[in-house]
Design a protein around this motif. Structure first.
Motif, PDB file in Angstrom:
ATOM      1  N   ALA A 117       0.828  -1.212   0.000  1.00  0.00           N
ATOM      2  CA  ALA A 117       0.000   0.000   0.000  1.00  0.00           C
ATOM      3  C   ALA A 117       0.861   1.259   0.000  1.00  0.00           C
ATOM      4  CB  ALA A 117      -0.926  -0.006   1.218  1.00  0.00           C
ATOM      5  N   THR A 118       1.891   1.288   0.842  1.00  0.00           N
ATOM      6  CA  THR A 118       2.771   2.466   0.935  1.00  0.00           C
ATOM      7  C   THR A 118       3.515   2.702  -0.371  1.00  0.00           C
ATOM      8  OG1 THR A 118       3.095   1.997   3.291  1.00  0.00           O
ATOM      9  CG2 THR A 118       4.625   3.541   2.261  1.00  0.00           C
ATOM     10  N   THR A 119       4.067   1.640  -0.940  1.00  0.00           N
ATOM     11  CA  THR A 119       4.837   1.797  -2.181  1.00  0.00           C
ATOM     12  C   THR A 119       3.932   2.169  -3.353  1.00  0.00           C
ATOM     13  OG1 THR A 119       4.706  -0.610  -2.494  1.00  0.00           O
ATOM     14  CG2 THR A 119       6.697   0.253  -1.501  1.00  0.00           C
ATOM     15  N   ALA A 120       2.718   1.621  -3.389  1.00  0.00           N
ATOM     16  CA  ALA A 120       1.785   1.942  -4.474  1.00  0.00           C
ATOM     17  C   ALA A 120       1.359   3.410  -4.417  1.00  0.00           C
ATOM     18  CB  ALA A 120       0.560   1.031  -4.413  1.00  0.00           C
ATOM     19  N   LEU A 121       1.056   3.901  -3.205  1.00  0.00           N
ATOM     20  CA  LEU A 121       0.655   5.306  -3.046  1.00  0.00           C
ATOM     21  C   LEU A 121       1.800   6.249  -3.410  1.00  0.00           C
ATOM     22  CD1 LEU A 121      -1.404   5.107   0.274  1.00  0.00           C
ATOM     23  CD2 LEU A 121      -2.285   5.583  -2.017  1.00  0.00           C
ATOM     24  N   ASN A 122       3.009   5.905  -2.976  1.00  0.00           N
ATOM     25  CA  ASN A 122       4.173   6.733  -3.313  1.00  0.00           C
ATOM     26  C   ASN A 122       4.412   6.750  -4.815  1.00  0.00           C
ATOM     27  OD1 ASN A 122       6.934   8.004  -2.953  1.00  0.00           O
ATOM     28  ND2 ASN A 122       7.536   6.006  -3.754  1.00  0.00           N
ATOM     29  N   SER A 123       4.343   5.572  -5.446  1.00  0.00           N
ATOM     30  CA  SER A 123       4.559   5.480  -6.887  1.00  0.00           C
ATOM     31  C   SER A 123       3.499   6.266  -7.660  1.00  0.00           C
ATOM     32  CB  SER A 123       4.542   4.010  -7.313  1.00  0.00           C
ATOM     33  OG  SER A 123       4.847   3.880  -8.675  1.00  0.00           O
ATOM     34  N   LEU A 124       2.253   6.168  -7.195  1.00  0.00           N
ATOM     35  CA  LEU A 124       1.164   6.907  -7.847  1.00  0.00           C
ATOM     36  C   LEU A 124       1.361   8.404  -7.717  1.00  0.00           C
ATOM     37  CD1 LEU A 124      -1.595   6.675  -9.283  1.00  0.00           C
ATOM     38  CD2 LEU A 124      -2.671   6.700  -7.022  1.00  0.00           C
ATOM     39  N   LEU A 125       1.764   8.874  -6.530  1.00  0.00           N
ATOM     40  CA  LEU A 125       1.996  10.301  -6.300  1.00  0.00           C
ATOM     41  C   LEU A 125       3.098  10.821  -7.212  1.00  0.00           C
ATOM     42  CD1 LEU A 125       1.694  12.946  -4.698  1.00  0.00           C
ATOM     43  CD2 LEU A 125       3.305  12.012  -3.020  1.00  0.00           C
ATOM     44  N   GLU A 126       4.236  10.109  -7.250  1.00  0.00           N
ATOM     45  CA  GLU A 126       5.363  10.583  -8.054  1.00  0.00           C
ATOM     46  C   GLU A 126       5.046  10.528  -9.548  1.00  0.00           C
ATOM     47  OE1 GLU A 126       9.296  10.391  -6.897  1.00  0.00           O
ATOM     48  OE2 GLU A 126       9.004   9.006  -5.242  1.00  0.00           O
ATOM     49  N   THR A 127       4.256   9.549  -9.975  1.00  0.00           N
ATOM     50  CA  THR A 127       3.869   9.462 -11.385  1.00  0.00           C
ATOM     51  C   THR A 127       2.918  10.587 -11.762  1.00  0.00           C
ATOM     52  OG1 THR A 127       4.087   7.054 -11.247  1.00  0.00           O
ATOM     53  CG2 THR A 127       2.955   7.928 -13.166  1.00  0.00           C
ATOM     54  N   LEU A 128       1.948  10.886 -10.891  1.00  0.00           N
ATOM     55  CA  LEU A 128       1.021  11.995 -11.147  1.00  0.00           C
ATOM     56  C   LEU A 128       1.760  13.327 -11.180  1.00  0.00           C
ATOM     57  CD1 LEU A 128      -2.022  10.947  -8.915  1.00  0.00           C
ATOM     58  CD2 LEU A 128      -1.887  10.917 -11.414  1.00  0.00           C
ATOM     59  N   MET A 129       2.791  13.458 -10.331  1.00  0.00           N
ATOM     60  CA  MET A 129       3.622  14.675 -10.363  1.00  0.00           C
ATOM     61  C   MET A 129       4.373  14.778 -11.680  1.00  0.00           C
ATOM     62  SD  MET A 129       3.365  16.435  -7.463  1.00  0.00           S
ATOM     63  CE  MET A 129       4.901  17.335  -7.296  1.00  0.00           C
ATOM     64  N   ALA A 130       4.787  13.627 -12.218  1.00  0.00           N
ATOM     65  CA  ALA A 130       5.501  13.633 -13.505  1.00  0.00           C
ATOM     66  C   ALA A 130       4.576  14.024 -14.655  1.00  0.00           C
ATOM     67  CB  ALA A 130       6.119  12.261 -13.763  1.00  0.00           C
ATOM     68  N   LEU A 131       3.287  13.698 -14.539  1.00  0.00           N
ATOM     69  CA  LEU A 131       2.315  14.009 -15.613  1.00  0.00           C
ATOM     70  C   LEU A 131       2.116  15.516 -15.790  1.00  0.00           C
ATOM     71  CD1 LEU A 131      -0.409  11.265 -15.004  1.00  0.00           C
ATOM     72  CD2 LEU A 131       1.067  11.484 -17.001  1.00  0.00           C
ATOM     73  N   ARG A 132       2.390  16.291 -14.754  1.00  0.00           N
ATOM     74  CA  ARG A 132       2.216  17.744 -14.855  1.00  0.00           C
ATOM     75  C   ARG A 132       3.373  18.426 -15.566  1.00  0.00           C
ATOM     76  NH1 ARG A 132       5.481  20.204 -11.270  1.00  0.00           N
ATOM     77  NH2 ARG A 132       4.420  22.200 -11.515  1.00  0.00           N
ATOM     78  N   LEU A 133       4.453  17.700 -15.813  1.00  0.00           N
ATOM     79  CA  LEU A 133       5.612  18.280 -16.496  1.00  0.00           C
ATOM     80  C   LEU A 133       5.330  18.439 -17.988  1.00  0.00           C
ATOM     81  CD1 LEU A 133       8.483  16.164 -14.864  1.00  0.00           C
ATOM     82  CD2 LEU A 133       7.836  18.513 -14.288  1.00  0.00           C
ATOM     83  N   SER A 134       5.887  19.483 -18.548  1.00  0.00           N
ATOM     84  CA  SER A 134       5.770  19.696 -19.996  1.00  0.00           C
ATOM     85  C   SER A 134       7.163  19.729 -20.607  1.00  0.00           C
ATOM     86  CB  SER A 134       5.022  21.001 -20.289  1.00  0.00           C
ATOM     87  OG  SER A 134       5.702  22.107 -19.704  1.00  0.00           O
ATOM     88  N   PHE A 135       7.243  19.343 -21.886  1.00  0.00           N
ATOM     89  CA  PHE A 135       8.534  19.250 -22.580  1.00  0.00           C
ATOM     90  C   PHE A 135       8.478  20.076 -23.854  1.00  0.00           C
ATOM     91  CE2 PHE A 135       7.750  15.478 -20.090  1.00  0.00           C
ATOM     92  CZ  PHE A 135       8.921  15.335 -19.366  1.00  0.00           C
ATOM     93  N   CYS A 136       9.615  20.696 -24.188  1.00  0.00           N
ATOM     94  CA  CYS A 136       9.666  21.616 -25.317  1.00  0.00           C
ATOM     95  C   CYS A 136       9.548  20.881 -26.656  1.00  0.00           C
ATOM     96  CB  CYS A 136      10.973  22.418 -25.276  1.00  0.00           C
ATOM     97  SG  CYS A 136      11.149  23.374 -23.746  1.00  0.00           S
ATOM     98  N   THR A 137      10.127  19.718 -26.746  1.00  0.00           N
ATOM     99  CA  THR A 137      10.131  18.958 -28.006  1.00  0.00           C
ATOM    100  C   THR A 137      10.367  17.495 -27.672  1.00  0.00           C
ATOM    101  OG1 THR A 137      11.227  18.748 -30.148  1.00  0.00           O
ATOM    102  CG2 THR A 137      12.611  19.354 -28.289  1.00  0.00           C
ATOM    103  N   ASP A 138      10.568  16.675 -28.683  1.00  0.00           N
ATOM    104  CA  ASP A 138      10.916  15.277 -28.433  1.00  0.00           C
ATOM    105  C   ASP A 138      12.239  15.229 -27.675  1.00  0.00           C
ATOM    106  OD1 ASP A 138       8.693  14.525 -29.784  1.00  0.00           O
ATOM    107  OD2 ASP A 138       9.713  14.057 -31.655  1.00  0.00           O
ATOM    108  N   VAL A 139      12.280  14.446 -26.619  1.00  0.00           N
ATOM    109  CA  VAL A 139      13.473  14.420 -25.771  1.00  0.00           C
ATOM    110  C   VAL A 139      14.155  13.067 -25.842  1.00  0.00           C
ATOM    111  CG1 VAL A 139      12.637  16.170 -24.167  1.00  0.00           C
ATOM    112  CG2 VAL A 139      12.096  13.782 -23.756  1.00  0.00           C
ATOM    113  N   GLU A 140      15.453  13.079 -25.588  1.00  0.00           N
ATOM    114  CA  GLU A 140      16.234  11.845 -25.544  1.00  0.00           C
ATOM    115  C   GLU A 140      16.743  11.662 -24.126  1.00  0.00           C
ATOM    116  OE1 GLU A 140      20.310   9.927 -27.438  1.00  0.00           O
ATOM    117  OE2 GLU A 140      19.171  11.397 -28.594  1.00  0.00           O
ATOM    118  N   ILE A 141      16.276  10.601 -23.490  1.00  0.00           N
ATOM    119  CA  ILE A 141      16.684  10.305 -22.121  1.00  0.00           C
ATOM    120  C   ILE A 141      18.014   9.558 -22.173  1.00  0.00           C
ATOM    121  CG2 ILE A 141      16.075   9.082 -20.001  1.00  0.00           C
ATOM    122  CD1 ILE A 141      13.135   9.390 -20.841  1.00  0.00           C
ATOM    123  N   PRO A 142      19.054  10.062 -21.509  1.00  0.00           N
ATOM    124  CA  PRO A 142      20.380   9.414 -21.569  1.00  0.00           C
ATOM    125  C   PRO A 142      20.451   8.181 -20.666  1.00  0.00           C
ATOM    126  CG  PRO A 142      20.499  11.341 -20.160  1.00  0.00           C
ATOM    127  CD  PRO A 142      19.090  11.292 -20.699  1.00  0.00           C
TER     128      PRO A 142
END
Length: 276
Positions: A117-142
């Motif tokens: 339960a703790t890990t699922a809630l933490n993972s969901l929170l951090e993923t939802l926080m990531a969804l609010r990010l915006s990117f300028c163009t196609d990005v390449e993750i190193p």
């Protein structure tokens, strides 16, 4: 390596479920750890194998977000389960006469449920926080996998809330279980030192060898990733270090727990009807 990881951890789970001799708290937690290891390596390796085969490094935005969710989930779950297993060893060695009373089925179930339960809630929170990010163009993750910190570095929007949540989660959900492991083993060492006979000391501490080996492997490789990324800016060295904790560690865990464990080996013999 991926097939060995999945088959090795599946054997641990099947042996634990099928053999009544292994229906104890230690092996219940071990079966959950094996399941978490299968999920952890399955989050990254299949996509990496497809990339190698097709010579394509593209991942969709949805796929990247899903990978981040499950990567955080199973990595933190591994951390929590190792702490719970350390507590189990502490009770077994420091309070052996009350072990079955303290580590009853209800408590074991609640501990594992709390971990999930703790890990699922933490993972969901951090993923939802990531969804609010915006990117300028196609990005390449190193990297060979979508890691949250790498994605945050490439964002064009304000990342301060994401950084705060990431560091808070790392300290609380990473440092907390690790502190619990250290505390448990400090108590175990004190109890073992109080035993008068050398044979008694060896017998008591031998029950912790497998768990200590897994803990050392997990944390040393995990620290290696972050130390290598902080010391050098080379994406290749960081990726190599990440392979250690995301591929090598889950593969070695079944060998560590089975080769030195007579109960597991006995269960596997009975499962496949091997004659001693």
């Amino acid at each position: 390596m991926y097939l060995v990881t999945v088959l090795g951890n599946l054997l641990i789970i099947v042996a634990t479920i099928s053999d009544s001799h292994l229906h104890t708290p230690m092996y219940f937690f071990l079966a959950n750890l094996s399941f978490a290891d299968i999920g952890f390596t399955s989050t990254t390796v299949p996509k990496m194998l497809v990339n190698i085969q097709t010579q394509s490094k593209v991942i969709t935005y949805t796929g990247c977000i899903a990978q981040i969710f499950f990567l955080i989930l199973f990595c933190v779950l591994d951390n929590f389960l190792l702490a719970v297993m350390a507590y189990d060893r502490y009770v077994a060695i420091c309070h052996p006469l009350h072990y079955m009373v303290i580590m009853n089925h209800r408590l074991c179930g609640l501990l594992v449920l709390a971990c999930w339960a703790t890990t699922a809630l933490n993972s969901l929170l951090e993923t939802l926080m990531a969804l609010r990010l915006s990117f300028c163009t196609d990005v390449e993750i190193p990297h060979f996998v979508c890691e949250l910190n790498q994605l945050v570095l490439l964002a064009c929007s304000d990342t301060f809330p994401n950084v705060i949540v990431m560091y808070f989660a790392a300290v609380l959900l990473g440092g907390g279980p690790f502190a619990g492991i250290l505390y448990s083993y400090s108590k175990i060492v004190s109890s073992v030192r109080a035993i008068s006979s050398t044979q008694g000391k060896y017998k008591a501490f031998s029950t912790c060898v497998s768990h200590l080996s897994v803990v050392s492997l997990f944390y040393s490789t995990l620290l290696g990733v972050y130390l290598s990324s902080s010391v050098t800016q080379s994406s290749q060295s960081t990726a190599r270090a990440s392979v250690m904790y995301s591929v090598v560690t889950p593969m070695l865990n079944p060998f560590i727990y089975s080769l030195r464990n007579k109960d597991i080996m006995g269960a596997l013999r009975r499962l496949f009807r091997w004659k001693p």
